[in-house]
Design an enzyme around this catalytic site. Structure first.
Site, PDB file in Angstrom:
ATOM      1  CD  GLN A 250       3.378   5.793   2.563  1.00 51.10           C
ATOM      2  OE1 GLN A 250       2.388   5.275   2.059  1.00 51.10           O
ATOM      3  NE2 GLN A 250       4.290   5.099   3.221  1.00 51.10           N
TER       4      GLN A 250
ATOM      5  N   GLY B  68       0.831  -1.197   0.000  1.00 56.92           N
ATOM      6  CA  GLY B  68       0.000   0.000   0.000  1.00 56.92           C
ATOM      7  C   GLY B  68       0.864   1.246   0.000  1.00 56.92           C
TER       8      GLY B  68
HETATM    9 NI    NI Z   1       2.422   3.353   5.690  1.00 57.07          NI
END
Ligand code: NI
Length: 179
Positions: A51, A46
């Site tokens: 990120q 994921g």
């Molecule tokens: Ni994470």
């Protein structure tokens, strides 16, 4: 497609609140494709847009679960744009979680075992589904990222500090090997 650099702790971007996506267009689909490539290369199951440094409410997940035990992983890419949890069960289950932004560190986190979620897919189509099992764990973990929350925030302070110390030590050793 491109593999993007992954933002790691203690980068303050991971604490940002991601903004809702206003429209699913080709630019967003390009980001989604890059996120998949980055996640598969890491490898992970994921990834939230923040990120890779993009504060948008977009997640990609692929549990890559083999059809039979011990079989080859089967790709099953899922895209969640503007995901929302509309209901969750009272029953919590522990799962040993990790995160590409907290490399090689794992800890047990309790989360509701079943949720009902709404989201848009990569074509902008709305979904409203009940989700359980590993997908429920993963979706809740990734949705936390959209609100600046990491899995380590669910741990006791002592456990969190021990885990971050281990990460610092590991980075120092990797730095020494690289030098
Ligand atoms: Ni994470």
């Amino acid at each position: 497609m491109a593999i993007l650099p992954i933002v790691e702790v203690p980068d303050p971007r991971l604490r940002q609140i991601s903004q809702p996506v206003e429209g699913v267009d080709d630019d967003l689909r390009r980001l989604i494709d890059d996120m998949f490539e980055t996640m598969y290369a890491a490898p992970g199951i994921g990834l939230a847009a923040i990120q890779v440094g993009v504060p948008k409410r977009v997640l990609v997940i692929d549990l890559q679960e083999p059809e039979e035990e011990g079989g080859d992983p089967v790709r099953d890419p899922r895209v969640f744009v503007n995901p929302e949890i509309v209901a969750e069960s009272d029953n919590e289950v522990p799962y040993n979680e990790g995160c590409l932004s907290v490399p090689d560190q794992y800890a047990e986190v309790d989360r509701p075992d079943r949720i009902r979620a709404r989201w848009l897919d990569r074509d902008g189509v709305a979904h409203d589904e009940e989700i359980d099992g590993l997908l429920a764990v993963c979706l809740q973990h990734e949705m936390d990222h959209l609100n600046g929350i990491l899995f380590i925030d669910h741990l006791s302070r002592l456990k969190r500090e021990m885990l971050l110390k281990k990460l610092t030590k590991q980075r120092r050793e990797q730095g020494k090997r690289a030098a």
